[in-house]
Design a protein around this motif. Structure first.
Motif, mmCIF file in Angstrom:
data_model
loop_
_atom_site.group_PDB
_atom_site.id
_atom_site.type_symbol
_atom_site.label_atom_id
_atom_site.label_comp_id
_atom_site.label_asym_id
_atom_site.label_seq_id
_atom_site.Cartn_x
_atom_site.Cartn_y
_atom_site.Cartn_z
ATOM 1 N N GLU A 287 -25.994 21.650 15.127
ATOM 2 C CA GLU A 287 -26.505 22.575 14.275
ATOM 3 C C GLU A 287 -25.421 23.706 13.955
ATOM 4 O OE1 GLU A 287 -30.503 22.069 16.616
ATOM 5 O OE2 GLU A 287 -29.519 23.750 16.932
ATOM 6 N N ALA A 288 -24.487 24.395 14.733
ATOM 7 C CA ALA A 288 -23.846 25.208 14.396
ATOM 8 C C ALA A 288 -22.760 24.864 13.404
ATOM 9 C CB ALA A 288 -23.046 25.936 15.677
ATOM 10 N N THR A 289 -22.044 23.502 13.840
ATOM 11 C CA THR A 289 -21.040 22.919 13.174
ATOM 12 C C THR A 289 -21.660 22.559 11.607
ATOM 13 O OG1 THR A 289 -20.370 21.969 15.009
ATOM 14 C CG2 THR A 289 -19.405 21.182 12.748
ATOM 15 N N ALA A 290 -22.704 21.901 11.495
ATOM 16 C CA ALA A 290 -23.079 21.538 10.120
ATOM 17 C C ALA A 290 -23.603 23.144 9.377
ATOM 18 C CB ALA A 290 -24.657 21.074 10.474
ATOM 19 N N LEU A 291 -23.976 24.157 9.928
ATOM 20 C CA LEU A 291 -24.140 25.251 9.142
ATOM 21 C C LEU A 291 -22.905 25.994 8.632
ATOM 22 C CD1 LEU A 291 -26.308 27.352 8.094
ATOM 23 C CD2 LEU A 291 -26.288 28.344 10.400
ATOM 24 N N ILE A 292 -21.926 25.897 9.496
ATOM 25 C CA ILE A 292 -20.813 26.356 9.055
ATOM 26 C C ILE A 292 -20.105 25.661 7.923
ATOM 27 C CG2 ILE A 292 -18.433 26.610 9.909
ATOM 28 C CD1 ILE A 292 -19.610 27.339 12.681
ATOM 29 N N ALA A 293 -20.254 24.357 8.182
ATOM 30 C CA ALA A 293 -19.528 23.343 7.151
ATOM 31 C C ALA A 293 -20.257 23.555 5.823
ATOM 32 C CB ALA A 293 -19.574 21.823 7.415
#
Length: 231
Positions: A34-40
């Motif tokens: 979730e964190a990775t997707a939001l940052i990207a």
């Protein structure tokens, strides 16, 4: 509606980021995907808004703090890579230390090297010319020998080397621009997999350099001429 694979990937990333936004809005701390997707997704949306690469990376680095994620996530998500479409074309954005929690503007990020990642001393200085009609960016740990085929430089001298710049940063070559860059040897076990597929194995294996030069020359990489005795 027919979508290309790239468009499907972008919609998948957006959907994952929307899920992350909804969970964070409910007070739920985010996990690694979730964190990775939001940052990207933040990078991609900034690019869509017309932001330049450095600004998009800045936005992505400010979207999450340690209190927004589960324990340990900040230690796992230390770098996020995403290709986004900017006004000047597709660019690879590298967001380092993306869950730093209020780090200052001098903290490291793509095109924004900081003191925590000092620039290594160059072992080789190499003149490079971008013959393409579009900008070309090369990131810090890319095997420089395999960089864009329209970059004109001595490929043999660049074999087994990477840019002598802080980790997570990059060098941008404008259309027709010539720059001198510093290179350092790739460390560790010196195994290169992927990139342009010119090596795909141990850099120092017998015949690896000559075979990589042969492949590069056959594929039209500028600066990759093979000496007569190696043909």
């Amino acid at each position: 509606m027919r979508l290309t694979p790239t468009e499907r990937d972008r919609l998948l990333l957006f959907s994952a980021a929307e899920l992350a936004r909804a969970r964070r809005a409910r007070g739920v701390r985010l996990n690694v995907p979730e964190a990775t997707a939001l940052i990207a997704d933040t990078v991609c949306e900034a690019a869509r808004d017309g932001a330049r690469l450095a600004e998009a990376v800045d936005r992505a680095r400010s979207v999450l703090g340690p209190d927004d994620v589960l324990p340990g996530v900040a230690d796992v998500v230390t770098e996020v890579h995403v290709e986004a479409v900017f006004d000047d074309g597709s660019r690879l954005a590298i967001v380092t230390d993306p869950i730093g929690g209020g780090l200052g503007p001098d903290a490291p990020g793509a095109l924004l090297p900081g003191p925590a990642h000092p620039e290594p001393a160059a072992a080789v200085q190499l003149p490079v010319t971008n013959t393409a009609s579009v900008p070309v960016s090369v990131t810090s740990h890319f095997h420089f020998f395999e960089a864009n085929p329209r970059l004109d430089f001595d490929r043999e001298r660049a074999y087994g080397m990477r840019l002598a710049v802080p980790a997570g940063s990059s060098v941008r070559f404008g259309p027709g621009e010539s720059l001198e860059v510093g290179l350092v040897p790739i460390g560790g076990e010196r195994v290169v997999i992927g990139f342009a597929g010119l090596v795909d194995g141990p850099l120092d294996a017998p015949g690896a350099r000559a075979e990589a030069l042969r492949r590069a020359a056959a594929c039209g990489y500028l600066g990759a001429s093979v000496p007569e005795e190696r043909r």
